[in-house]
Design a protein around this motif. Structure first.
Motif, PDB file in Angstrom:
ATOM      1  N   GLY B 210       0.685  -1.141  -0.041  1.00  0.00           N
ATOM      2  CA  GLY B 210       0.011  -0.055   0.250  1.00  0.00           C
ATOM      3  C   GLY B 210       0.957   1.216   0.136  1.00  0.00           C
ATOM      4  O   GLY B 210       0.434   2.229   0.554  1.00  0.00           O
ATOM      5  N   LEU B 211       1.979   1.205  -0.644  1.00  0.00           N
ATOM      6  CA  LEU B 211       2.782   2.447  -0.670  1.00  0.00           C
ATOM      7  C   LEU B 211       3.344   2.662  -2.224  1.00  0.00           C
ATOM      8  O   LEU B 211       2.657   2.110  -3.050  1.00  0.00           O
ATOM      9  N   THR B 212       4.104   3.777  -2.454  1.00  0.00           N
ATOM     10  CA  THR B 212       4.588   4.035  -3.786  1.00  0.00           C
ATOM     11  C   THR B 212       5.691   3.322  -4.097  1.00  0.00           C
ATOM     12  O   THR B 212       6.413   3.316  -2.962  1.00  0.00           O
ATOM     13  N   VAL B 213       6.174   3.347  -5.180  1.00  0.00           N
ATOM     14  CA  VAL B 213       7.423   2.808  -5.422  1.00  0.00           C
ATOM     15  C   VAL B 213       8.596   3.782  -4.903  1.00  0.00           C
ATOM     16  O   VAL B 213       9.570   3.315  -4.470  1.00  0.00           O
ATOM     17  N   GLU B 214       8.290   5.215  -4.907  1.00  0.00           N
ATOM     18  CA  GLU B 214       9.284   6.144  -4.304  1.00  0.00           C
ATOM     19  C   GLU B 214       9.475   5.970  -2.916  1.00  0.00           C
ATOM     20  O   GLU B 214      10.499   5.623  -2.642  1.00  0.00           O
ATOM     21  N   THR B 215       8.424   5.638  -2.201  1.00  0.00           N
ATOM     22  CA  THR B 215       8.519   5.506  -0.931  1.00  0.00           C
ATOM     23  C   THR B 215       9.419   4.076  -0.511  1.00  0.00           C
ATOM     24  O   THR B 215      10.248   4.104   0.482  1.00  0.00           O
ATOM     25  N   VAL B 216       9.086   3.016  -1.242  1.00  0.00           N
ATOM     26  CA  VAL B 216       9.661   1.909  -0.890  1.00  0.00           C
ATOM     27  C   VAL B 216      11.211   2.087  -1.070  1.00  0.00           C
ATOM     28  O   VAL B 216      12.172   1.650  -0.440  1.00  0.00           O
ATOM     29  N   SER B 217      11.467   2.756  -2.334  1.00  0.00           N
ATOM     30  CA  SER B 217      12.735   2.981  -2.693  1.00  0.00           C
ATOM     31  C   SER B 217      13.658   4.084  -1.668  1.00  0.00           C
ATOM     32  O   SER B 217      14.888   3.579  -1.394  1.00  0.00           O
ATOM     33  N   ARG B 218      12.844   4.917  -1.093  1.00  0.00           N
ATOM     34  CA  ARG B 218      13.536   5.598  -0.127  1.00  0.00           C
ATOM     35  C   ARG B 218      13.800   5.174   1.151  1.00  0.00           C
ATOM     36  O   ARG B 218      14.833   5.194   1.741  1.00  0.00           O
ATOM     37  N   ILE B 219      12.728   4.270   1.632  1.00  0.00           N
ATOM     38  CA  ILE B 219      13.038   3.431   2.801  1.00  0.00           C
ATOM     39  C   ILE B 219      14.230   2.218   2.591  1.00  0.00           C
ATOM     40  O   ILE B 219      14.925   2.097   3.478  1.00  0.00           O
ATOM     41  N   LEU B 220      14.256   2.013   1.441  1.00  0.00           N
ATOM     42  CA  LEU B 220      15.335   0.965   1.250  1.00  0.00           C
ATOM     43  C   LEU B 220      16.830   1.546   1.447  1.00  0.00           C
ATOM     44  O   LEU B 220      17.796   1.350   2.190  1.00  0.00           O
ATOM     45  N   SER B 221      16.935   2.894   0.698  1.00  0.00           N
ATOM     46  CA  SER B 221      18.346   3.734   1.009  1.00  0.00           C
ATOM     47  C   SER B 221      18.286   3.936   2.455  1.00  0.00           C
ATOM     48  O   SER B 221      19.421   3.928   2.810  1.00  0.00           O
ATOM     49  N   ARG B 222      17.069   4.308   3.272  1.00  0.00           N
ATOM     50  CA  ARG B 222      17.447   4.439   4.650  1.00  0.00           C
ATOM     51  C   ARG B 222      18.012   3.372   5.516  1.00  0.00           C
ATOM     52  O   ARG B 222      18.708   3.206   6.131  1.00  0.00           O
ATOM     53  N   LEU B 223      17.229   1.992   5.032  1.00  0.00           N
ATOM     54  CA  LEU B 223      17.681   0.942   5.709  1.00  0.00           C
ATOM     55  C   LEU B 223      19.043   0.676   5.529  1.00  0.00           C
ATOM     56  O   LEU B 223      19.660   0.044   6.229  1.00  0.00           O
ATOM     57  N   GLN B 224      19.521   0.887   4.275  1.00  0.00           N
ATOM     58  CA  GLN B 224      20.828   0.739   3.994  1.00  0.00           C
ATOM     59  C   GLN B 224      21.783   1.444   4.487  1.00  0.00           C
ATOM     60  O   GLN B 224      22.872   1.025   4.991  1.00  0.00           O
ATOM     61  N   SER B 225      21.538   2.976   4.635  1.00  0.00           N
ATOM     62  CA  SER B 225      22.504   3.795   5.473  1.00  0.00           C
ATOM     63  C   SER B 225      22.641   3.659   6.923  1.00  0.00           C
ATOM     64  O   SER B 225      23.714   3.706   7.557  1.00  0.00           O
ATOM     65  N   ALA B 226      21.505   2.947   7.437  1.00  0.00           N
ATOM     66  CA  ALA B 226      21.475   2.733   8.910  1.00  0.00           C
ATOM     67  C   ALA B 226      22.112   1.211   9.245  1.00  0.00           C
ATOM     68  O   ALA B 226      22.238   0.660  10.157  1.00  0.00           O
ATOM     69  N   GLU B 227      22.673   0.648   7.973  1.00  0.00           N
ATOM     70  CA  GLU B 227      23.415  -0.484   7.858  1.00  0.00           C
ATOM     71  C   GLU B 227      22.438  -1.795   8.584  1.00  0.00           C
ATOM     72  O   GLU B 227      23.063  -2.644   9.306  1.00  0.00           O
ATOM     73  N   ILE B 228      21.124  -1.855   8.236  1.00  0.00           N
ATOM     74  CA  ILE B 228      20.416  -2.625   8.684  1.00  0.00           C
ATOM     75  C   ILE B 228      20.357  -3.818   7.508  1.00  0.00           C
ATOM     76  O   ILE B 228      20.435  -5.061   7.897  1.00  0.00           O
ATOM     77  N   ILE B 229      20.117  -3.191   6.499  1.00  0.00           N
ATOM     78  CA  ILE B 229      20.079  -4.261   5.168  1.00  0.00           C
ATOM     79  C   ILE B 229      20.992  -3.553   4.221  1.00  0.00           C
ATOM     80  O   ILE B 229      21.517  -2.424   4.283  1.00  0.00           O
ATOM     81  N   SER B 230      21.489  -4.436   3.212  1.00  0.00           N
ATOM     82  CA  SER B 230      22.309  -4.183   2.225  1.00  0.00           C
ATOM     83  C   SER B 230      21.509  -4.540   0.803  1.00  0.00           C
ATOM     84  O   SER B 230      21.202  -5.782   0.920  1.00  0.00           O
ATOM     85  N   VAL B 231      21.049  -3.454  -0.132  1.00  0.00           N
ATOM     86  CA  VAL B 231      20.465  -3.685  -1.127  1.00  0.00           C
ATOM     87  C   VAL B 231      21.261  -3.432  -2.233  1.00  0.00           C
ATOM     88  O   VAL B 231      21.929  -2.252  -2.458  1.00  0.00           O
ATOM     89  N   ASP B 232      21.332  -4.401  -3.380  1.00  0.00           N
ATOM     90  CA  ASP B 232      21.913  -4.179  -4.573  1.00  0.00           C
ATOM     91  C   ASP B 232      20.864  -4.756  -5.722  1.00  0.00           C
ATOM     92  O   ASP B 232      20.846  -5.796  -6.111  1.00  0.00           O
ATOM     93  N   ASN B 233      19.911  -3.643  -6.234  1.00  0.00           N
ATOM     94  CA  ASN B 233      18.812  -3.898  -7.108  1.00  0.00           C
ATOM     95  C   ASN B 233      18.008  -5.058  -6.175  1.00  0.00           C
ATOM     96  O   ASN B 233      17.234  -4.752  -5.045  1.00  0.00           O
ATOM     97  N   LYS B 234      17.748  -6.357  -6.786  1.00  0.00           N
ATOM     98  CA  LYS B 234      16.847  -7.097  -6.066  1.00  0.00           C
ATOM     99  C   LYS B 234      17.993  -8.279  -4.983  1.00  0.00           C
ATOM    100  O   LYS B 234      17.276  -9.033  -4.361  1.00  0.00           O
ATOM    101  N   GLU B 235      19.310  -7.826  -4.891  1.00  0.00           N
ATOM    102  CA  GLU B 235      19.865  -8.892  -4.157  1.00  0.00           C
ATOM    103  C   GLU B 235      19.871  -8.160  -2.928  1.00  0.00           C
ATOM    104  O   GLU B 235      20.099  -6.869  -2.514  1.00  0.00           O
ATOM    105  N   VAL B 236      19.353  -9.142  -2.069  1.00  0.00           N
ATOM    106  CA  VAL B 236      19.463  -8.157  -0.518  1.00  0.00           C
ATOM    107  C   VAL B 236      20.320  -9.182   0.396  1.00  0.00           C
ATOM    108  O   VAL B 236      20.242 -10.305   0.663  1.00  0.00           O
ATOM    109  N   GLU B 237      20.761  -8.631   1.472  1.00  0.00           N
ATOM    110  CA  GLU B 237      21.391  -8.828   2.490  1.00  0.00           C
ATOM    111  C   GLU B 237      21.041  -8.335   3.677  1.00  0.00           C
ATOM    112  O   GLU B 237      20.966  -7.080   4.020  1.00  0.00           O
ATOM    113  N   ILE B 238      20.590  -9.251   4.605  1.00  0.00           N
ATOM    114  CA  ILE B 238      20.121  -8.677   6.019  1.00  0.00           C
ATOM    115  C   ILE B 238      21.400  -8.497   6.934  1.00  0.00           C
ATOM    116  O   ILE B 238      21.924  -9.702   7.469  1.00  0.00           O
TER     117      ILE B 238
END
Lengths: 251, 251
Positions: B210-238
């Motif tokens: 129930g979100l927009t792609v932009e929001t999803v993208s921003r949150i992924l970036s946020r979680l990444q800077s917080a070093e909670i996950i690492s995302v490279d396109n569809k590859e995810v590491e928790i």
DNA sequence: CGTTCCATTGAGATGTGTCAATTCAAGTGG
DNA sequence: CCACTTGAATTGACACATCTCAATGGAACG
């Protein structure tokens, strides 16, 4: 499936009859709603054997609690029941409203514990259908088995409709759809779908629709000034079905 | 029920075996996930008789369309399937993601038409289980009947969990919960729950939550800077499960 | 006839959506 | 094998629907 949510069961009107809590399934005027149309008289009798009929529930009392062991599903005879899910961090979500003839409690089947609590919104009566005996009976009555598969599938469809509403529709659209759904369900029981009393509070509505009470209140005022509905506390009259349907984006 | 959503089936690990699409149910390494543990060998054989095994589906092709007549439920063998509901006014809602061993298609039972379309997110294989034959078989195999009641009930529970998320949780909480759910489901199949490839696009994720792609993208970036996950396109590491769980408000 | 809970209304804050520009990835055909 | 095209993903600036906080009004109930 209709596009207003909450209508879990294909509805056929049963014959009118007295209101007594001890009415048997065969005589119950809700039988067209809650029972498989397909069942033979003799089969209804066998189902009746296992049903505990018309257990009373006081307003705001529970039929079952979340986490409690699952043992039965329930049909509303009189009144209205809400189901509520509490998350581990204490948030509450109203997951459904159930009117006379509708079945609830099927959430608990998968792990033998209820994942919701069921709470009466007004003084109500429910029929209890022990699930183990229902399973046994289903094995020998294919049409009953099928009916319960269908009931559960309707619940899935209703839930997915709510998901869609929460995810994609505005506050106003959600409310319009809810009113249409409630109206339809009153009509199905030969009660007025135009003028009726809401059994649930603003808080219940807002929680169910993923809104705040304030938003619900404001939208009611807006719909009222637009002369689409008229609201006096819990008494509702729908003045303009056409506009309401348009808002619900259902047309 | 676990508090991340989407986990529809209690999971037990089956024995390892080859990947052949013609593998029988008894040998399938997913059997612990998709089959009732309780079934006897002889009962599995009878189920096998009615299952069409390993039908291939190309990426973005459908297993069934919304409105199409309902005739079977499906188990994912390989790949990933999403279910999508289109409303009358053209909005689309992703209602679920299904991984190997999970069952989908149960929405159509109530009115004999599918209320969703099922679409492959990558090249997949599914087992088709004709529903009329499944019903017959269920009448003679009580444990199979019970298993399907449970499966449908799990679907209800999963849908209600999504309802709660959509209604009560922030964008970040929803995403954290989704990642945990996906991780858990990879682990259940003895694949890494730490590092994995998401089969679905940002659009699918955002739609589902129930979100927009932009929001999803921003949150992924946020979680990444917080070093909670690492995302490279569809590859995810928790990187930090603990924090992820805290965000998901699941603990 | 107060007490309490529920509902309404207002003003201001905010999370997420919208619109727009840019980058990136994956094919496709020359 | 390299432009070229196309769709997906990211990032920024701004808008707006709904939430939050706060005050008031009204209904129900002992």
């Amino acid at each position: 499936m209709s596009s207003t949510y909450g209508e879990r069961i294909p509805v056929t009107k049963g014959p009118q009859c007295r209101h007594s809590p001890s009415t048997s399934c065969g005589d119950c005027r809700l039988s067209g709603i809650c029972l498989p149309i397909a069942l033979q008289e003799e089969e209804v009798a066998r189902l009746e054997d296992i049903v505990n009929r018309g257990k009373p529930v006081q307003k705001s009392h529970t039929v079952y609690h979340q986490e409690q062991e699952f043992s039965a599903v329930y049909a509303v005879r009189v009144g209205c029941i809400k189901t509520v899910r509490t998350t581990q961090d204490g948030k509450e979500q109203v997951t459904g409203f159930y009117f006379p003839g509708e079945i609830f409690g099927m959430d608990g089947i998968s792990n033998n514990r209820h994942t919701n609590s069921a709470i009466a919104l007004e003084t109500s009566a429910v029929c209890e259908i022990p699930f183990d005996r229902l399973q046994e009976l289903s094995s020998t009555l294919p049409s009953l088995q099928k009916h319960f598969f269908q009931l559960m599938s309707s619940e899935i469809a209703a839930d997915q409709q709510l998901i869609t509403q929460l995810s994609k529709n505005s506050a106003e659209e959600r409310m319009a759809a809810l009113f249409l759904s409630v109206s339809t369900r009153f009509s199905a029981r030969n009660q007025s779908g135009v003028r009726f009393r809401l059994p649930m509070s603003r808080g219940d509505i807002s929680n169910y629709l993923g809104l705040t009470v304030e938003t619900v209140s404001r939208i009611l005022s807006r719909l009222q000034s637009a002369e689409i509905i008229s609201v006096d506390n819990k008494e509702v009259e729908i003045l303009d079905f056409e506009q309401l349907r348009q808002i619900a984006a259902v047309a």
